[in-house]
Design an enzyme around this catalytic site. Structure first.
Site, PDB file in Angstrom:
ATOM      1  N   HIS A 133       0.863  -1.186   0.000  1.00 30.43           N
ATOM      2  CA  HIS A 133       0.000   0.000   0.000  1.00 30.43           C
ATOM      3  C   HIS A 133       0.902   1.239   0.000  1.00 30.43           C
ATOM      4  O   HIS A 133       1.153   1.842   1.038  1.00 30.43           O
ATOM      5  CB  HIS A 133      -0.911  -0.006   1.225  1.00 30.43           C
ATOM      6  CG  HIS A 133      -1.988   1.028   1.192  1.00 30.43           C
ATOM      7  ND1 HIS A 133      -3.239   0.813   1.734  1.00 30.43           N
ATOM      8  CD2 HIS A 133      -2.017   2.286   0.712  1.00 30.43           C
ATOM      9  CE1 HIS A 133      -3.982   1.889   1.575  1.00 30.43           C
ATOM     10  NE2 HIS A 133      -3.245   2.807   0.959  1.00 30.43           N
ATOM     11  N   GLU A 163      -2.595  -1.692  -3.153  1.00 28.15           N
ATOM     12  CA  GLU A 163      -3.687  -0.940  -2.556  1.00 28.15           C
ATOM     13  C   GLU A 163      -3.371   0.553  -2.597  1.00 28.15           C
ATOM     14  O   GLU A 163      -2.207   0.946  -2.514  1.00 28.15           O
ATOM     15  CB  GLU A 163      -3.879  -1.329  -1.088  1.00 28.15           C
ATOM     16  CG  GLU A 163      -4.257  -2.760  -0.846  1.00 28.15           C
ATOM     17  CD  GLU A 163      -4.454  -3.055   0.625  1.00 28.15           C
ATOM     18  OE1 GLU A 163      -5.080  -4.079   0.940  1.00 28.15           O
ATOM     19  OE2 GLU A 163      -3.977  -2.268   1.472  1.00 28.15           O
ATOM     20  N   HIS A 189      -7.930  -5.903   7.387  1.00 27.94           N
ATOM     21  CA  HIS A 189      -7.686  -4.861   8.374  1.00 27.94           C
ATOM     22  C   HIS A 189      -7.923  -5.401   9.779  1.00 27.94           C
ATOM     23  O   HIS A 189      -9.055  -5.667  10.169  1.00 27.94           O
ATOM     24  CB  HIS A 189      -8.533  -3.604   8.148  1.00 27.94           C
ATOM     25  CG  HIS A 189      -7.864  -2.361   8.683  1.00 27.94           C
ATOM     26  ND1 HIS A 189      -7.796  -2.065  10.020  1.00 27.94           N
ATOM     27  CD2 HIS A 189      -7.191  -1.360   8.057  1.00 27.94           C
ATOM     28  CE1 HIS A 189      -7.135  -0.930  10.192  1.00 27.94           C
ATOM     29  NE2 HIS A 189      -6.738  -0.478   9.022  1.00 27.94           N
TER      30      HIS A 189
END
Length: 240
Positions: A43, A70, A190
């Protein structure tokens, strides 16, 4: 079996804290593949505080499993993704100063923008997943945007799991069932951990992929990286 994609951002945080190339992010990623992970997630953020754009390019050259990138589809991110062509891009509406992702897309309000960006990535041959809260309306909205998958934002599940697992999972089951009705693939991520992962995939066994970074890398400090990857893979095995 649900696939495990390991987010290696935290390894890059350690490297960046001292400069140089220790630990070697690319070597860590290829080792994680060798240890049994099904993919690698990164990410990159505009401030390059962990994974850098050059890391992403180097990882794409060497990885044998799926690369999932991401991020918020700002122009620089779109250019990076279309230039590297990962297996999957996961679009996340995080602000530049966000410590970590903290909300999913409003796929209804942002339908025009997300439809346009999704089409751009599809033209590059990239699977598109939208990061959404566990709300069936947002899942249906992702389908309307042309997405291939949704990734359910599981922070609330992880926070509520210790007190009442059944209550914590309920909205995720509803959102996952909507994804299945819409013909969407299903990812989750997450704050998933060794504590709460098995229950999640047990209740939603059609989950295609989980993306796990912070908990897995933290556990590796105690259990070792190879052993930790295997521990997480065991949590994903269907119950006999």
């Amino acid at each position: 079996m649900t696939k495990l994609s390991v987010n290696i951002n935290k390894i890059a945080v350690i490297r960046n804290s001292r400069g140089g190339n220790l630990p070697d992010v690319v070597r860590a990623a290829t080792d994680i593949e060798r240890f049994g992970a099904d993919g690698i997630t990164v990410h990159p953020r505009p401030d390059a505080r962990h994974i850098r754009y050059d890391d992403v390019r180097e990882l794409k050259r060497v990885l044998a499993t799926e690369l999932n990138i991401e991020g918020n589809p700002i122009p620089e991110f779109v250019e990076l993704v279309c230039g590297t062509v990962p297996a999957q891009v996961t679009l996340v509406p995080d602000a530049p100063d966000a410590i970590t992702s903290d909300a999913g897309w409003d796929t209804v309000a942002h339908r025009g923008f997300l439809t346009e960006v999704t089409a751009r990535f599809h033209a590059c041959g990239i699977r598109v997943s939208l990061f959404v809260d566990p709300d069936p309306a947002m899942v249906a909205g992702a389908k309307a945007c042309g997405a291939d998958r949704v990734e359910l934002y599981t922070e609330a599940y992880a926070r509520e799991y210790p007190a009442d697992p059944a209550r914590a999972i309920a909205p995720y089951v509803a959102a996952a069932e909507e994804a299945r009705r819409q013909g969407l693939g299903l990812n989750a991520g997450h704050d998933l951990s060794l504590e709460n992962l098995r229950y999640f995939v047990g209740r939603i066994p059609w989950t295609d992929e989980v993306s796990i970074g912070h908990a897995l890398i933290s556990d590796a400090l105690y259990y070792g990286l190879e052993n930790t990857v295997q521990l997480y893979r065991r949590q994903l095995k269907p119950a006999e």
